[in-house]
Motif scaffolding. Structure first.
Motif, PDB file in Angstrom:
ATOM      1  N   GLY A   1       0.794  -1.229   0.000  1.00  0.00           N
ATOM      2  CA  GLY A   1       0.000   0.000   0.000  1.00  0.00           C
ATOM      3  C   GLY A   1       0.820   1.270   0.000  1.00  0.00           C
ATOM      4  N   THR A   2       2.159   1.174   0.009  1.00  0.00           N
ATOM      5  CA  THR A   2       2.990   2.373  -0.017  1.00  0.00           C
ATOM      6  C   THR A   2       3.358   2.702  -1.453  1.00  0.00           C
TER       7      THR A   2
ATOM      8  N   THR B   1      -8.410   3.161   4.914  1.00  0.00           N
ATOM      9  CA  THR B   1      -7.812   4.442   5.252  1.00  0.00           C
ATOM     10  C   THR B   1      -6.490   4.614   4.525  1.00  0.00           C
ATOM     11  N   GLY B   2      -5.943   5.791   4.670  1.00  0.00           N
ATOM     12  CA  GLY B   2      -4.646   6.071   4.087  1.00  0.00           C
ATOM     13  C   GLY B   2      -4.160   7.445   4.476  1.00  0.00           C
ATOM     14  N   THR B   3      -2.962   7.783   4.030  1.00  0.00           N
ATOM     15  CA  THR B   3      -2.408   9.113   4.242  1.00  0.00           C
ATOM     16  C   THR B   3      -1.696   9.542   2.966  1.00  0.00           C
TER      17      THR B   3
ATOM     18  N   ALA C   1       2.262   8.010  -0.550  1.00  0.00           N
ATOM     19  CA  ALA C   1       0.936   7.533  -0.194  1.00  0.00           C
ATOM     20  C   ALA C   1       1.064   6.243   0.594  1.00  0.00           C
ATOM     21  N   VAL C   2       0.191   6.098   1.556  1.00  0.00           N
ATOM     22  CA  VAL C   2       0.004   4.828   2.243  1.00  0.00           C
ATOM     23  C   VAL C   2      -1.492   4.570   2.159  1.00  0.00           C
ATOM     24  N   LEU C   3      -1.878   3.599   1.350  1.00  0.00           N
ATOM     25  CA  LEU C   3      -3.289   3.355   1.091  1.00  0.00           C
ATOM     26  C   LEU C   3      -3.650   1.918   1.444  1.00  0.00           C
ATOM     27  N   HIS C   4      -4.693   1.777   2.239  1.00  0.00           N
ATOM     28  CA  HIS C   4      -5.185   0.457   2.619  1.00  0.00           C
ATOM     29  C   HIS C   4      -6.687   0.401   2.323  1.00  0.00           C
TER      30      HIS C   4
END
Length: 182
Positions: free
Chosen positions: A141-142, A174-176, A163-166
């Motif tokens: 997810g990164t 969620t993600g950032t 990005a960190v996406l789950h």
């Protein structure tokens, strides 16, 4: 007088081609000597471009979901994620994220090699402010994305983001995002 019947010691009437070429060459040389030449180039003062400090934006990604569920994917399959960008400590929805990608590799025994080549669109407020980016989203997810442009207040944007996406299928993934605009 006819050229054949002319005595070679007599001067030829008219102007020879050799004379015209010589006269033209002399005229150009004279013009170069008479006309002012441009001054040699001075070392131009180089004014450094104004340095802008990079602008860093951070967003939490809420309601992140992967369309198509958790079906098994194969190389060359297409992936799509959508979610909401949340700013101000999670109080305000600032926009949306849309991502579309192609699976390049599959994880093998803990391998986190490149997973998907992905193009993402971040759309803010009423949709007139956007950021587009392309990058690789790994299996965990990164990912790191290069900003390829934008519109509205982000017109001509350059920079990158991580990005960190789950995502999940139910919309509670969620993600950032940490965006650095140059």
């Amino acid at each position: 007088m006819d050229d054949v019947a002319r005595n070679p010691s007599e001067p030829k009437a008219g102007v020879s081609r050799r004379y015209v070429v010589a006269a033209a060459t002399a005229a150009f040389a004279l013009a170069g000597a008479v006309l002012p030449m441009p001054a040699p180039a001075q070392a131009a003062e180089i004014t450094p471009a104004p340095t802008r400090k990079p602008v860093v934006l951070s967003f939490t990604v809420a309601a992140l979901r992967q369309l198509g569920g958790y079906k098994a994917v194969a190389i060359d399959d297409r992936t799509t994620v959508v979610g909401e960008l949340v700013g101000d400590g999670g109080a305000v929805t600032s926009g949306t994220i849309h991502g579309s990608g192609t699976v390049l590799s599959l994880p093998q025994r803990g391998d986190n090699s490149h997973a998907s080549f992905t193009t993402q669109l971040l759309s803010f407020s009423d949709g007139s402010d956007t950021i587009t980016a392309t990058g690789l989203l790994r299996h965990d997810g990164t990912g790191t994305f290069t900003i390829t442009g934008g519109s509205g207040q982000y017109s001509g944007a350059t920079g990158s983001y991580t990005a960190v996406l789950h995502p999940n299928t139910g919309g509670s993934g969620t993600g950032t995002l940490t965006i650095t605009l140059n």
